[in-house]
Design a protein around this motif. Structure first.
Motif, PDB file in Angstrom:
ATOM      1  N   VAL A 106       0.503   5.246  15.890  1.00 34.41           N
ATOM      2  CA  VAL A 106       0.005   4.030  16.132  1.00 34.41           C
ATOM      3  C   VAL A 106       1.101   2.893  15.678  1.00 34.41           C
ATOM      4  N   THR A 107       1.150   1.612  16.165  1.00 36.80           N
ATOM      5  CA  THR A 107       1.603   0.882  15.895  1.00 36.80           C
ATOM      6  C   THR A 107       0.543  -0.423  15.184  1.00 36.80           C
ATOM      7  N   VAL A 108       1.070  -0.777  13.990  1.00 39.60           N
ATOM      8  CA  VAL A 108      -0.148  -1.834  13.550  1.00 39.60           C
ATOM      9  C   VAL A 108       0.389  -3.078  13.541  1.00 39.60           C
ATOM     10  N   SER A 109      -0.341  -4.163  13.747  1.00 37.71           N
ATOM     11  CA  SER A 109       0.108  -5.702  13.910  1.00 37.71           C
ATOM     12  C   SER A 109       0.775  -6.159  12.571  1.00 37.71           C
ATOM     13  N   GLN A 114       0.278  -7.797   6.923  1.00 39.81           N
ATOM     14  CA  GLN A 114       0.311  -8.886   5.815  1.00 39.81           C
ATOM     15  C   GLN A 114      -0.811  -9.253   5.099  1.00 39.81           C
ATOM     16  N   ALA A 115      -1.818  -9.171   5.914  1.00 36.03           N
ATOM     17  CA  ALA A 115      -3.254  -9.764   5.342  1.00 36.03           C
ATOM     18  C   ALA A 115      -3.838  -8.706   4.315  1.00 36.03           C
ATOM     19  N   ALA A 116      -3.283  -7.184   4.528  1.00 35.64           N
ATOM     20  CA  ALA A 116      -4.005  -6.153   3.721  1.00 35.64           C
ATOM     21  C   ALA A 116      -3.258  -5.749   2.888  1.00 35.64           C
ATOM     22  N   GLY A 117      -1.898  -5.813   2.891  1.00 34.62           N
ATOM     23  CA  GLY A 117      -0.982  -5.367   1.682  1.00 34.62           C
ATOM     24  C   GLY A 117      -0.236  -4.057   2.215  1.00 34.62           C
ATOM     25  N   SER A 118      -0.728  -3.466   3.203  1.00 37.37           N
ATOM     26  CA  SER A 118      -0.088  -2.208   3.781  1.00 37.37           C
ATOM     27  C   SER A 118      -0.653  -1.674   5.025  1.00 37.37           C
ATOM     28  N   ALA A 119       0.126  -0.920   5.612  1.00 37.96           N
ATOM     29  CA  ALA A 119      -0.414  -0.484   7.202  1.00 37.96           C
ATOM     30  C   ALA A 119      -1.746   0.299   6.955  1.00 37.96           C
ATOM     31  N   PHE A 135      -1.053   8.284  12.634  1.00 36.74           N
ATOM     32  CA  PHE A 135       0.262   8.236  11.964  1.00 36.74           C
ATOM     33  C   PHE A 135       0.752   6.858  12.156  1.00 36.74           C
ATOM     34  N   VAL A 136       0.959   6.056  11.116  1.00 35.65           N
ATOM     35  CA  VAL A 136       1.465   4.836  11.450  1.00 35.65           C
ATOM     36  C   VAL A 136       3.045   4.912  11.793  1.00 35.65           C
ATOM     37  N   ILE A 137       3.565   4.762  12.872  1.00 32.52           N
ATOM     38  CA  ILE A 137       5.070   4.891  13.188  1.00 32.52           C
ATOM     39  C   ILE A 137       5.775   3.429  13.098  1.00 32.52           C
TER      40      ILE A 137
END
Length: 145
Positions: A106-109, A114-119, A135-137
């Protein structure tokens, strides 16, 4: 280094895709960096039709053709990637089955990260869960086509 003729490699890959793309067991093909091996990803028992395609091309190609099993059914991973995009956009900006068939990439926005602190925190805070490993790629934003 002597690379195999591109038309032979492309011809094999196109034939495999044309004949097996609708099979949920088919996970695609990949050529290793030095072009000495072409890998077909498949889940479960390999059908005679796929073995026949390999037998048809094996004498023509200067590389090894191997079948690699996948942990999960590629069709299930494709469906899960579609679900993640559908249900979790815009947090999930892109998704697809991992080439090895062991989960979903996945690609996370950027904004969610930024809002959460990490993917990983962005996924958790937004309720992004799956029956398959995620898996965050990458982190980023995909522009609409």
């Amino acid at each position: 280094m002597h690379l195999p003729p591109a038309d032979t490699t492309v011809g094999f890959r196109e034939r495999a895709l044309a004949e097996f793309r609708d099979f949920p067991q088919y996970g695609g093909t990949a050529v290793n960096p030095d072009h000495t091996r072409l890998t077909i990803r498949w889940h479960g028992e390999v059908p005679d039709a796929l073995r026949q395609v390999i037998d048809d091309y094996a004498p023509q190609v200067p590389f090894e053709i191997v079948i690699e099993g996948t942990e999960f059914l590629p069709g299930d991973l494709r469906a899960e990637a579609d679900r993640l995009l559908r249900e979790h956009a815009p947090v999930i900006q892109g998704a697809g089955p991992r080439p090895a068939g062991d989960g979903v990439d996945v690609t996370v926005s950027s904004q969610a990260v930024q809002a959460a602190g990490s993917a990983e925190a962005a996924l958790a805070e937004n309720g992004v869960v799956s029956d398959f490993p995620i898996f965050v790629i990458s982190v980023g934003d995909v522009e609409p086509a």
